[in-house]
Design a protein around this motif. Sequence first.
Motif, PDB file in Angstrom:
ATOM      1  N   PHE A   2       0.855  -1.183   0.000  1.00  0.00           N
ATOM      2  CA  PHE A   2       0.000   0.000   0.000  1.00  0.00           C
ATOM      3  C   PHE A   2       0.890   1.230   0.000  1.00  0.00           C
ATOM      4  O   PHE A   2       1.806   1.337   0.790  1.00  0.00           O
ATOM      5  N   SER A   3       0.566   2.183  -0.860  1.00  0.00           N
ATOM      6  CA  SER A   3       1.484   3.293  -1.049  1.00  0.00           C
ATOM      7  C   SER A   3       1.219   4.513  -0.200  1.00  0.00           C
ATOM      8  O   SER A   3       2.075   5.366  -0.116  1.00  0.00           O
ATOM      9  N   THR A  42      -1.551   0.023  -5.484  1.00  0.00           N
ATOM     10  CA  THR A  42      -0.556  -1.014  -5.220  1.00  0.00           C
ATOM     11  C   THR A  42       0.582  -0.915  -6.223  1.00  0.00           C
ATOM     12  O   THR A  42       0.465  -0.250  -7.257  1.00  0.00           O
ATOM     13  N   ASP A  43       1.647  -1.609  -5.918  1.00  0.00           N
ATOM     14  CA  ASP A  43       2.815  -1.627  -6.810  1.00  0.00           C
ATOM     15  C   ASP A  43       2.518  -2.305  -8.143  1.00  0.00           C
ATOM     16  O   ASP A  43       3.176  -2.026  -9.132  1.00  0.00           O
ATOM     17  N   GLY A  45      -0.244  -1.982  -9.901  1.00  0.00           N
ATOM     18  CA  GLY A  45      -1.159  -1.209 -10.727  1.00  0.00           C
ATOM     19  C   GLY A  45      -2.629  -1.329 -10.386  1.00  0.00           C
ATOM     20  O   GLY A  45      -3.473  -0.866 -11.145  1.00  0.00           O
ATOM     21  N   GLU A  46      -2.940  -1.931  -9.267  1.00  0.00           N
ATOM     22  CA  GLU A  46      -4.341  -2.038  -8.856  1.00  0.00           C
ATOM     23  C   GLU A  46      -4.690  -0.889  -7.921  1.00  0.00           C
ATOM     24  O   GLU A  46      -3.826  -0.321  -7.265  1.00  0.00           O
ATOM     25  N   LEU A  47      -5.964  -0.568  -7.881  1.00  0.00           N
ATOM     26  CA  LEU A  47      -6.485   0.364  -6.898  1.00  0.00           C
ATOM     27  C   LEU A  47      -7.352  -0.454  -5.954  1.00  0.00           C
ATOM     28  O   LEU A  47      -8.296  -1.120  -6.390  1.00  0.00           O
ATOM     29  N   LEU A  48      -7.014  -0.442  -4.682  1.00  0.00           N
ATOM     30  CA  LEU A  48      -7.802  -1.144  -3.676  1.00  0.00           C
ATOM     31  C   LEU A  48      -8.602  -0.111  -2.912  1.00  0.00           C
ATOM     32  O   LEU A  48      -8.076   0.929  -2.525  1.00  0.00           O
TER      33      LEU A  48
END
Length: 91
Positions: A2-3, A42-43, A45-48
């Motif tokens: 998580f960024s 996420t690293d 390329g997904e958006l959670l």
Amino acid sequence: MFSNHNSHPHPEDLTKIVNLSQIDRWFVHHRLKELMIKSWCTDNGELLVEVKSCTDAILLQSTVKQFIAPRTELVDWLDKCWKMEVPKYNH
């Protein structure tokens, strides 16, 4: 993974958004932040998105729709909203 957030959500509360371009994902992430809905890029390329209520789900759907729906669909949707009758409640 998580960024931008330190707390880790419960996996059952997460919705994964993958069909967005990098720039759209950034815009959606920041709009959700404005709406006080937690989300993480996420690293890979997904958006959670942490969906904790029906309101969160509706706001998420509406936000993502603005970026993926064709313009004509958005215009029709807005037109229907303007024509919708809202019941009046007496207090």
